[in-house]
Design a protein around this motif. Structure first.
Motif, PDB file in Angstrom:
ATOM      1  N   ARG A 144       2.016   0.388   7.143  1.00 34.94           N
ATOM      2  CA  ARG A 144       1.467   1.967   7.364  1.00 34.94           C
ATOM      3  C   ARG A 144       0.027   2.625   8.390  1.00 34.94           C
ATOM      4  NH1 ARG A 144      -1.818   5.140   3.894  1.00 34.94           N
ATOM      5  NH2 ARG A 144      -2.911   4.270   1.884  1.00 34.94           N
ATOM      6  N   VAL A 145      -0.251   3.749   8.344  1.00 33.61           N
ATOM      7  CA  VAL A 145      -1.697   4.259   8.926  1.00 33.61           C
ATOM      8  C   VAL A 145      -2.451   4.404   7.700  1.00 33.61           C
ATOM      9  CG1 VAL A 145      -1.361   6.242   8.707  1.00 33.61           C
ATOM     10  CG2 VAL A 145      -2.866   4.720  10.883  1.00 33.61           C
ATOM     11  N   ARG A 146      -3.707   4.260   8.019  1.00 31.70           N
ATOM     12  CA  ARG A 146      -4.299   3.776   6.973  1.00 31.70           C
ATOM     13  C   ARG A 146      -5.293   5.067   6.826  1.00 31.70           C
ATOM     14  NH1 ARG A 146      -9.869   3.438   6.492  1.00 31.70           N
ATOM     15  NH2 ARG A 146     -11.122   2.737   4.908  1.00 31.70           N
ATOM     16  N   THR A 147      -5.063   5.842   5.506  1.00 30.90           N
ATOM     17  CA  THR A 147      -5.945   7.187   5.620  1.00 30.90           C
ATOM     18  C   THR A 147      -7.025   7.295   4.802  1.00 30.90           C
ATOM     19  OG1 THR A 147      -4.999   7.336   2.895  1.00 30.90           O
ATOM     20  CG2 THR A 147      -4.039   8.121   5.052  1.00 30.90           C
ATOM     21  N   GLY A 148      -7.906   5.910   3.660  1.00 31.42           N
ATOM     22  CA  GLY A 148      -8.743   5.681   3.338  1.00 31.42           C
ATOM     23  C   GLY A 148      -9.336   6.142   2.267  1.00 31.42           C
ATOM     24  N   CYS A 149      -8.130   7.013   1.668  1.00 29.67           N
ATOM     25  CA  CYS A 149      -8.802   7.814   0.073  1.00 29.67           C
ATOM     26  C   CYS A 149      -9.121   6.346  -0.379  1.00 29.67           C
ATOM     27  CB  CYS A 149      -6.828   8.238  -0.410  1.00 29.67           C
ATOM     28  SG  CYS A 149      -6.331   9.648   0.657  1.00 29.67           S
ATOM     29  N   PRO A 150     -10.086   7.585  -1.626  1.00 33.69           N
ATOM     30  CA  PRO A 150     -10.718   6.568  -2.069  1.00 33.69           C
ATOM     31  C   PRO A 150      -9.351   5.652  -3.939  1.00 33.69           C
ATOM     32  CG  PRO A 150     -11.189   8.529  -3.441  1.00 33.69           C
ATOM     33  CD  PRO A 150     -10.568   8.389  -1.670  1.00 33.69           C
ATOM     34  N   PRO A 151     -10.716   4.889  -3.821  1.00 31.78           N
ATOM     35  CA  PRO A 151      -9.135   3.985  -4.942  1.00 31.78           C
ATOM     36  C   PRO A 151      -9.070   4.852  -6.463  1.00 31.78           C
ATOM     37  CG  PRO A 151     -11.362   2.844  -4.840  1.00 31.78           C
ATOM     38  CD  PRO A 151     -11.466   3.936  -3.853  1.00 31.78           C
ATOM     39  N   SER A 152      -8.004   4.349  -7.177  1.00 30.83           N
ATOM     40  CA  SER A 152      -7.324   5.090  -8.569  1.00 30.83           C
ATOM     41  C   SER A 152      -9.146   4.250  -8.963  1.00 30.83           C
ATOM     42  CB  SER A 152      -6.227   5.213  -9.258  1.00 30.83           C
ATOM     43  OG  SER A 152      -6.589   4.681  -9.954  1.00 30.83           O
TER      44      SER A 152
END
Length: 622
Positions: free
Chosen positions: A220-228
């Motif tokens: 999928r396209v990367r969103t770069g949200c921070p990890p859990s």
């Protein structure tokens, strides 16, 4: 005399200067879709690049002066409101032919740029099909670049556009770091690592799909949200239904499409929340005692049914609850649940929409025409070809059918009398026996699925292709895992018209169509095949979209060829991850496979091969 001569010369010079200016003005039109806000007006400007003359100081095409958007005129067309601005762009006499333009948005809001048309000498028209959101400069820190509709292979690209083409692709690829913002036009890859909410508890942990042999899946396209914080391999997520999940601006819905999606989502959300708010009905553990009651839930005569036998059942406290909390729609716990699920702006729309009858589900077309058609074998056969099943149905090669776990229990005597006079061997030689097989991939998961109060079966269904090109159901085999490892329990169901056998046949067809929900969710029937259809029609396409945007300029002919097929797919996929296929999403609440729905989809992806996707190859295989 000398003074008069200088005055005449000055007039001649001014005449030629004015004439030169008039000859070097390019007129154009800018079309912007309205979406509830005023147009950008003078806050937006356009500069055009030449495609034929290189500016030696930059290595790019010559750049014109700025033209600002003035005096826009609004109009409506096919339900879409647009605002058209006329522009005049001053260029140097040797500017050449426009090939690209910069759009600078200094307005406080984004706007959807539909198209730009430029008129050059000799009545030539240069058209730019933009269809993209243009965000404020204070957010993007750069202007948006658009190329004309002229297409070129890399070695045919005009020299004035080569550097622009190269720089555009560099920007589109990004550097693989940082969290993506709404206005970032960047295409990069990632896994499906955003389906779970591990910070919410162990029950919300979902496996990462993609990047492993155990759980393969398209990128999928990367969103770069921070990890859990509790599961670094999983992205952190919000706990509300969000329509603002990141996709590049060129992939986002147009205002009209977004409005349609929001409207449809509102009604779907209402049904989902009403069905999920089972705490309101603790004293009304509703179950369906017959197919007629299920039909009445969708029937146009449902109001009569409520006044009849259903109304008789809903007495006392249960009746009062339905009057006070369902008939009054979004009150009490349902309203509070909605506030937690959706952002405030969507909550307001949902509350407004709740004036409609929320508990009345849309009437399927087949029931509108004939309330009993859903139970006919003819309709059952038609649905095998009218939905997503044609991508899995195949000719029967061997009898009885075989799988990884052994041979089917369907026997020749079960079906041969139902082949319109043909023998089984004749029918198979004529390619008239077909099978819809949901057995092998599902069997390993059934023990886990059926521990959650669900009763699901693996199935094999045989059909006979009649001379009128319709499919006639012959037999349905339903299977469960046995008590010993590697064993299974199976039963074959055959067509019948009356008595107990007819009722069992209807139940077998219902199980085959994969709608065995727990009765506490009176939702319209989603089927597991929806998840698999999404895999083959949406998920597998996204990596190709990303690769095309990263490697092929918008001027490349293959990019142009694929563009209409890619339209809106990436945005739909992003919304699906936020609403449908995530932990606690609609798929998990409505599909019998529950929390392992996407694992099942990953299991099917193991069978996917690129070289078998062309229709001729697929038909030969099946």
């Amino acid at each position: 005399m000398q003074k008069r001569k200088r005055a005449v010369q000055s007039k001649i010079t001014n005449y030629h200067a004015n004439r030169s200016i008039k000859q070097n003005i390019i007129k154009g039109k800018v079309v912007i879709q309205n979406h509830g806000q005023s147009g950008p007006g003078k806050s937006a400007s356009v500069q055009i690049y030449s495609s034929s003359i290189v500016d030696p100081s930059t290595g790019k095409g010559k750049l014109s002066a700025k033209a600002y958007l003035n005096h826009g005129k609004s109009k409506g067309h096919n339900g879409t409101k647009t605002r058209t601005y006329k522009i005049k762009i001053h260029v140097e006499p040797d500017f050449g032919i426009p090939g690209a333009f910069l759009m600078k948005n200094q307005h406080k809001h984004k706007f959807f740029l539909e198209s730009v048309t430029l008129e050059i000498p000799d009545n030539q028209i240069i058209y730019f099909d933009c269809r993209s959101w243009v965000y404020p400069l204070r957010k993007t820190k750069s202007d948006r670049l658009f190329f004309s509709n002229n297409i070129y292979l890399p070695n045919q690209t005009p020299s004035a556009l080569l550097e622009l083409r190269r720089l555009e692709l560099v920007c589109l690829r990004g550097d693989g770091t940082q969290e993506r913002k709404e206005w970032d036009q960047i295409y990069d890859y990632d896994y499906y690592n955003d389906l779970g909410y591990p910070d919410k508890g162990q029950e919300h942990i979902r496996p990462v799909l993609g990047g492993s042999e155990l759980n393969p899946y398209p990128r999928r396209v990367r969103t770069g949200c921070p990890p859990s914080s509790t599961e670094p391999s999983t992205e952190s997520q919000t706990q509300t239904i969000s329509l603002d999940i990141y996709v590049p601006p060129d992939e986002r819905f147009s205002p009209k499409k977004l409005s349609e999606f929001t409207s449809n989502s509102i009604q779907a959300t209402l049904h989902f929340v009403i069905a999920d708010a089972k705490s309101l009905f603790k004293q009304d553990s509703r179950s369906f005692e017959s197919f007629d009651e299920i039909r009445d839930m969708f029937s146009s005569k449902r109001s009569q049914a409520v006044e009849g036998k259903v109304k008789e059942k809903l007495k006392g406290k249960v009746k009062e609850k339905l009057k006070g909390k369902v008939k009054e729609k979004l009150k009490g716990k349902v309203k509070e649940k909605l506030k937690k699920l959706v952002p405030y702006e969507h909550f307001k729309k949902i509350t407004y929409a709740s004036k409609e009858d929320l508990m009345k589900f849309p009437l399927p077309q087949i029931i509108t025409e004939n309330e009993l058609a859903w139970g006919n074998d003819e309709e059952f056969g038609r649905q095998m070809l009218a939905g997503t099943n044609p991508t899995r149905i195949q000719s029967l090669q061997t009898f009885p059918p075989e799988g990884r776990n052994g041979v089917s229990t369907i026997q020749t005597s079960h079906i041969e009398h139902n082949l319109d006079g043909s023998t089984l061997l004749q029918a198979m030689n004529e390619w008239r026996i077909f099978i819809l097989d949901h057995h092998d991939y599902l069997m390993p998961y059934l023990s886990k699925i059926n521990t959650n109060g669900v009763c699901a079966y693996a199935s094999r269904t045989l059909f006979y292709l009649r001379s009128d090109a319709t499919l006639k159901p012959l037999a349905i085999e339903l299977s469960l895992p046995g008590s010993c490892a590697g064993t299974e329990i199976s039963r074959v169901f055959l067509p019948a018209n009356q008595g107990t056998e007819a009722a069992l046949w209807q139940l077998a067809k219902a199980h085959q169509k994969e709608i065995p929900f727990t009765t506490e969710y009176p939702m319209p029937p989603f089927t597991l095949i929806c998840a698999f259809s999404r895999l083959h029609t949406h998920a597998v396409v996204e990596p190709f979209i990303i690769a095309t945007r990263r490697q092929l300029s918008v001027m490349h002919p293959i990019n142009w060829l694929l563009r209409p097929h890619f339209k809106d797919t990436m945005h739909i996929n992003a919304l699906a991850r936020s609403i449908l296929i995530n932990s606690g999403g609609i798929f998990e609440k409505t599909l019998f496979s529950g929390q392992i729905s996407m694992e099942l989809s990953s299991e099917l992806y193991k069978e996917w091969r690129f070289d078998e996707q062309a229709l001729p190859a697929d038909l030969v295989k099946r």
